[in-house]
Motif scaffolding. Structure first.
Motif, mmCIF file in Angstrom:
data_model
loop_
_atom_site.group_PDB
_atom_site.id
_atom_site.type_symbol
_atom_site.label_atom_id
_atom_site.label_comp_id
_atom_site.label_asym_id
_atom_site.label_seq_id
_atom_site.Cartn_x
_atom_site.Cartn_y
_atom_site.Cartn_z
ATOM 1 N N GLY A 40 0.816 -1.208 0.000
ATOM 2 C CA GLY A 40 0.000 0.000 0.000
ATOM 3 C C GLY A 40 0.849 1.258 0.000
ATOM 4 N N LEU A 41 1.952 1.232 0.720
ATOM 5 C CA LEU A 41 2.857 2.391 0.741
ATOM 6 C C LEU A 41 3.464 2.634 -0.634
ATOM 7 N N ILE A 42 3.824 1.557 -1.320
ATOM 8 C CA ILE A 42 4.421 1.696 -2.649
ATOM 9 C C ILE A 42 3.404 2.291 -3.622
ATOM 10 N N ASN A 43 2.160 1.797 -3.589
ATOM 11 C CA ASN A 43 1.125 2.341 -4.477
ATOM 12 C C ASN A 43 0.836 3.803 -4.167
ATOM 13 N N ASN A 44 0.787 4.165 -2.886
ATOM 14 C CA ASN A 44 0.560 5.566 -2.532
ATOM 15 C C ASN A 44 1.707 6.449 -3.006
ATOM 16 N N SER A 45 2.930 5.948 -2.955
ATOM 17 C CA SER A 45 4.080 6.713 -3.450
ATOM 18 C C SER A 45 3.966 6.960 -4.946
ATOM 19 N N LYS A 46 3.552 5.929 -5.683
ATOM 20 C CA LYS A 46 3.387 6.087 -7.134
ATOM 21 C C LYS A 46 2.288 7.095 -7.444
ATOM 22 N N LYS A 47 1.178 7.017 -6.723
ATOM 23 C CA LYS A 47 0.084 7.965 -6.954
ATOM 24 C C LYS A 47 0.530 9.391 -6.650
ATOM 25 N N ASP A 48 1.263 9.568 -5.555
ATOM 26 C CA ASP A 48 1.771 10.905 -5.218
ATOM 27 C C ASP A 48 2.723 11.423 -6.294
ATOM 28 N N ALA A 49 3.523 10.527 -6.867
ATOM 29 C CA ALA A 49 4.448 10.940 -7.933
ATOM 30 C C ALA A 49 3.680 11.366 -9.180
ATOM 31 N N HIS A 50 2.605 10.646 -9.522
ATOM 32 C CA HIS A 50 1.780 11.049 -10.677
ATOM 33 C C HIS A 50 1.148 12.421 -10.438
ATOM 34 N N SER A 93 5.133 4.410 -12.628
ATOM 35 C CA SER A 93 4.479 3.105 -12.745
ATOM 36 C C SER A 93 5.040 2.270 -13.885
ATOM 37 N N ASN A 94 5.896 2.864 -14.706
ATOM 38 C CA ASN A 94 6.419 2.162 -15.873
ATOM 39 C C ASN A 94 7.937 2.325 -15.882
ATOM 40 N N LYS A 95 8.652 1.261 -15.574
ATOM 41 C CA LYS A 95 10.110 1.325 -15.493
ATOM 42 C C LYS A 95 10.764 1.548 -16.851
ATOM 43 N N ASP A 96 10.088 1.122 -17.917
ATOM 44 C CA ASP A 96 10.699 1.158 -19.243
ATOM 45 C C ASP A 96 10.494 2.469 -19.990
ATOM 46 N N LEU A 117 -2.730 12.756 -17.923
ATOM 47 C CA LEU A 117 -1.457 12.034 -17.962
ATOM 48 C C LEU A 117 -1.722 10.625 -18.447
ATOM 49 N N ILE A 118 -1.108 10.265 -19.563
ATOM 50 C CA ILE A 118 -1.307 8.940 -20.149
ATOM 51 C C ILE A 118 0.050 8.276 -20.318
ATOM 52 N N GLY A 119 0.111 7.014 -19.953
ATOM 53 C CA GLY A 119 1.321 6.227 -20.139
ATOM 54 C C GLY A 119 0.950 4.883 -20.721
ATOM 55 N N GLY A 120 1.378 4.608 -21.920
ATOM 56 C CA GLY A 120 1.013 3.349 -22.566
ATOM 57 C C GLY A 120 -0.490 3.272 -22.773
ATOM 58 N N ILE A 133 -6.239 17.251 -6.899
ATOM 59 C CA ILE A 133 -6.359 15.819 -7.176
ATOM 60 C C ILE A 133 -5.905 15.042 -5.945
ATOM 61 N N ALA A 134 -6.687 14.039 -5.571
ATOM 62 C CA ALA A 134 -6.347 13.181 -4.433
ATOM 63 C C ALA A 134 -5.883 11.826 -4.956
ATOM 64 N N ARG A 135 -5.346 11.020 -4.058
ATOM 65 C CA ARG A 135 -4.869 9.697 -4.457
ATOM 66 C C ARG A 135 -5.981 8.857 -5.082
ATOM 67 N N LYS A 136 -7.197 9.040 -4.616
ATOM 68 C CA LYS A 136 -8.313 8.246 -5.137
ATOM 69 C C LYS A 136 -8.609 8.557 -6.596
ATOM 70 N N ASP A 137 -8.166 9.717 -7.069
ATOM 71 C CA ASP A 137 -8.396 10.117 -8.458
ATOM 72 C C ASP A 137 -7.365 9.551 -9.434
ATOM 73 N N VAL A 138 -6.307 8.960 -8.913
ATOM 74 C CA VAL A 138 -5.225 8.405 -9.750
ATOM 75 C C VAL A 138 -5.475 6.931 -9.950
ATOM 76 N N LYS A 139 -5.429 6.507 -11.210
ATOM 77 C CA LYS A 139 -5.639 5.094 -11.538
ATOM 78 C C LYS A 139 -4.290 4.448 -11.859
ATOM 79 N N LEU A 140 -3.991 3.356 -11.168
ATOM 80 C CA LEU A 140 -2.769 2.593 -11.438
ATOM 81 C C LEU A 140 -3.130 1.330 -12.195
ATOM 82 N N PRO A 141 -2.228 0.870 -13.065
ATOM 83 C CA PRO A 141 -2.528 -0.364 -13.809
ATOM 84 C C PRO A 141 -2.547 -1.582 -12.898
#
Length: 141
Positions: A40-50, A93-96, A117-120, A133-141
């Motif tokens: 959960g911490l990792i996903n929240n970090s990614k959302k905060d970065a987005h 969210s995308n290392k490549d 923001l679109i990635g792939g 924008i809050a974390r709930k508004d960010v969609k992770l794959p």
């Protein structure tokens, strides 16, 4: 003295199987609790970065507008990077790769800022005012 030392060494015992089993069970319980919370911490970090990346895009677009003397406009991520208002933005969210440079867009208008923001194949953020924008508004794959 040698007899005392020999006697002490003979009376020492190692861990029993039950004691080892108890330690393994305790470690298993601790890991079962810790692993989901770390995920959960990792996903929240990614959302905060987005969210941070979206805010940087809006700030860069505002700088581009003020440099041109305009009050509203639409900018792609590619335009902001090529014109020097923003450095290359990495997608957490995308290392490549990064974000889609032509479809990731900032629209600055009178009283409203919209960022996409679109990635792939994933649209991470598509919303009004990225500063709300809050974390709930960010969609992770």
């Amino acid at each position: 003295m040698l007899k005392k030392l020999n006697h002490v060494l003979k009376n020492q015992r190692g861990l029993t199987l039950v004691e080892l089993l108890a330690v393994v069970v305790i470690l298993g319980i601790i890991s079962a609790i810790a692993i989901p919370s770390i995920g959960g911490l990792i996903n929240n970090s990614k959302k905060d970065a987005h969210i941070g990346n979206a805010q940087m895009m809006v700030n860069a677009a505002k700088m581009a507008l003020s440099a041109d003397g305009n009050t509203e406009g639409t900018f792609t991520l590619d335009t902001l990077v090529k014109d020097g208002y923003l450095e290359e933005v990495k997608n957490p969210s995308n290392k490549d790769g990064g974000y889609d440079k032509t479809n990731s867009v900032v629209n600055i208008g009178k009283g409203s800022n919209k960022v996409t923001l679109i990635g792939g194949q994933t649209t991470y953020i598509n919303g009004e005012d990225p500063f709300e924008i809050a974390r709930k508004d960010v969609k992770l794959p």
